[in-house]
Design a protein around this motif. Structure first.
Motif, PDB file in Angstrom:
ATOM      1  N   PRO A  99      62.285  15.188  59.756  1.00  0.00           N
ATOM      2  CA  PRO A  99      61.655  13.985  59.184  1.00  0.00           C
ATOM      3  C   PRO A  99      60.219  13.797  59.657  1.00  0.00           C
ATOM      4  N   ARG A 100      59.941  14.110  60.928  1.00  0.00           N
ATOM      5  CA  ARG A 100      58.582  13.976  61.455  1.00  0.00           C
ATOM      6  C   ARG A 100      57.626  14.906  60.717  1.00  0.00           C
ATOM      7  N   LEU A 101      58.058  16.136  60.497  1.00  0.00           N
ATOM      8  CA  LEU A 101      57.216  17.106  59.812  1.00  0.00           C
ATOM      9  C   LEU A 101      56.967  16.670  58.365  1.00  0.00           C
ATOM     10  N   SER A 102      57.992  16.166  57.713  1.00  0.00           N
ATOM     11  CA  SER A 102      57.839  15.681  56.343  1.00  0.00           C
ATOM     12  C   SER A 102      56.841  14.528  56.289  1.00  0.00           C
ATOM     13  N   ARG A 103      56.943  13.600  57.235  1.00  0.00           N
ATOM     14  CA  ARG A 103      55.989  12.482  57.285  1.00  0.00           C
ATOM     15  C   ARG A 103      54.566  12.991  57.498  1.00  0.00           C
ATOM     16  N   GLU A 104      54.426  13.963  58.384  1.00  0.00           N
ATOM     17  CA  GLU A 104      53.098  14.518  58.676  1.00  0.00           C
ATOM     18  C   GLU A 104      52.497  15.188  57.437  1.00  0.00           C
ATOM     19  N   VAL A 105      53.299  15.955  56.729  1.00  0.00           N
ATOM     20  CA  VAL A 105      52.813  16.608  55.514  1.00  0.00           C
ATOM     21  C   VAL A 105      52.420  15.553  54.482  1.00  0.00           C
ATOM     22  N   ASN A 106      53.259  14.556  54.314  1.00  0.00           N
ATOM     23  CA  ASN A 106      52.944  13.508  53.348  1.00  0.00           C
ATOM     24  C   ASN A 106      51.694  12.738  53.739  1.00  0.00           C
ATOM     25  N   PHE A 107      51.495  12.523  55.034  1.00  0.00           N
ATOM     26  CA  PHE A 107      50.266  11.879  55.492  1.00  0.00           C
ATOM     27  C   PHE A 107      49.062  12.680  55.024  1.00  0.00           C
ATOM     28  N   TYR A 108      49.112  13.982  55.244  1.00  0.00           N
ATOM     29  CA  TYR A 108      47.978  14.808  54.860  1.00  0.00           C
ATOM     30  C   TYR A 108      47.844  14.951  53.359  1.00  0.00           C
ATOM     31  N   ALA A 109      48.937  14.902  52.644  1.00  0.00           N
ATOM     32  CA  ALA A 109      48.872  15.010  51.189  1.00  0.00           C
ATOM     33  C   ALA A 109      48.276  13.754  50.568  1.00  0.00           C
ATOM     34  N   VAL A 110      48.441  12.628  51.196  1.00  0.00           N
ATOM     35  CA  VAL A 110      47.969  11.380  50.609  1.00  0.00           C
ATOM     36  C   VAL A 110      46.795  10.819  51.405  1.00  0.00           C
ATOM     37  N   GLU A 111      47.037  10.442  52.636  1.00  0.00           N
ATOM     38  CA  GLU A 111      46.032   9.719  53.416  1.00  0.00           C
ATOM     39  C   GLU A 111      44.758  10.526  53.654  1.00  0.00           C
ATOM     40  N   TRP A 112      44.908  11.783  54.072  1.00  0.00           N
ATOM     41  CA  TRP A 112      43.716  12.567  54.374  1.00  0.00           C
ATOM     42  C   TRP A 112      42.876  12.744  53.122  1.00  0.00           C
ATOM     43  N   PHE A 113      43.522  13.133  52.026  1.00  0.00           N
ATOM     44  CA  PHE A 113      42.753  13.344  50.800  1.00  0.00           C
ATOM     45  C   PHE A 113      42.102  12.053  50.319  1.00  0.00           C
ATOM     46  N   VAL A 114      42.815  10.959  50.356  1.00  0.00           N
ATOM     47  CA  VAL A 114      42.225   9.693  49.911  1.00  0.00           C
ATOM     48  C   VAL A 114      41.030   9.343  50.800  1.00  0.00           C
ATOM     49  N   ASP A 115      41.202   9.421  52.110  1.00  0.00           N
ATOM     50  CA  ASP A 115      40.086   9.135  53.020  1.00  0.00           C
ATOM     51  C   ASP A 115      38.915  10.083  52.764  1.00  0.00           C
ATOM     52  N   HIS A 116      39.217  11.351  52.566  1.00  0.00           N
ATOM     53  CA  HIS A 116      38.169  12.343  52.320  1.00  0.00           C
ATOM     54  C   HIS A 116      37.444  12.045  51.001  1.00  0.00           C
ATOM     55  N   ILE A 117      38.205  11.746  49.968  1.00  0.00           N
ATOM     56  CA  ILE A 117      37.608  11.471  48.660  1.00  0.00           C
ATOM     57  C   ILE A 117      36.755  10.210  48.713  1.00  0.00           C
ATOM     58  N   LEU A 118      37.286   9.153  49.323  1.00  0.00           N
ATOM     59  CA  LEU A 118      36.549   7.889  49.367  1.00  0.00           C
ATOM     60  C   LEU A 118      35.383   7.929  50.349  1.00  0.00           C
ATOM     61  N   GLY A 119      35.426   8.825  51.293  1.00  0.00           N
ATOM     62  CA  GLY A 119      34.354   8.924  52.281  1.00  0.00           C
ATOM     63  C   GLY A 119      33.386  10.045  51.955  1.00  0.00           C
TER      64      GLY A 119
END
Length: 132
Positions: A99-119
């Motif tokens: 579950p931790r690994l799945s959460r980490e992947v999902n974080f990078y699939a959503v949060e990192w890209f959104v932050d990167h795109i908006l920044g």
């Protein structure tokens, strides 16, 4: 021969589509058995890597072609992302689903890209608007 990159506006439209797809990746990591979860997580890794490599290559070509002044820092963000995704993929290969690994992947699939795109990506968009 390699295809030329899409125009910048098309590239950023596709980024928005990727963010929408990420919501489905989160839901896809919830089957009831471990084998299914591992397969879905592996599919998420494959999608992330392929999309990121294409996105980053296109973006870096645009930056180089337009003499974007923050190219090096922006490229470092791309390299960090790809390295982190690869480390997570290696972890999944050696330990399987968690579950931790799945959460980490999902974080990078959503949060990192959104932050990167908006920044960082929006800085590039602003630069391109004033350059042309």
């Amino acid at each position: 021969p390699p295809r030329p990159p899409p125009p910048p506006h098309e590239h950023f439209r596709r980024q928005r589509q990727m963010c929408i797809r990420d919501r489905y990746l989160i839901e896809a990591s919830e089957p009831s058995n471990i084998d299914g979860r591992t397969r879905r997580l592996a599919a998420s890794f494959d999608f992330l890597r392929k999309y990121a490599e294409e996105h980053f290559q296109t973006e870096e070509t645009i930056m180089l072609d337009t003499d974007f002044p923050d190219y090096s820092a922006h490229r470092e963000e791309h390299q960090y992302f790809l390295g982190h995704v690869e480390a997570l993929h290696q972890e999944m290969e050696s330990t399987g689903f968690s579950p931790r690994l799945s959460r980490e992947v999902n974080f990078y699939a959503v949060e990192w890209f959104v932050d990167h795109i908006l920044g960082s990506d929006m800085q590039l968009v602003e630069f391109l608007k004033y350059k042309h």
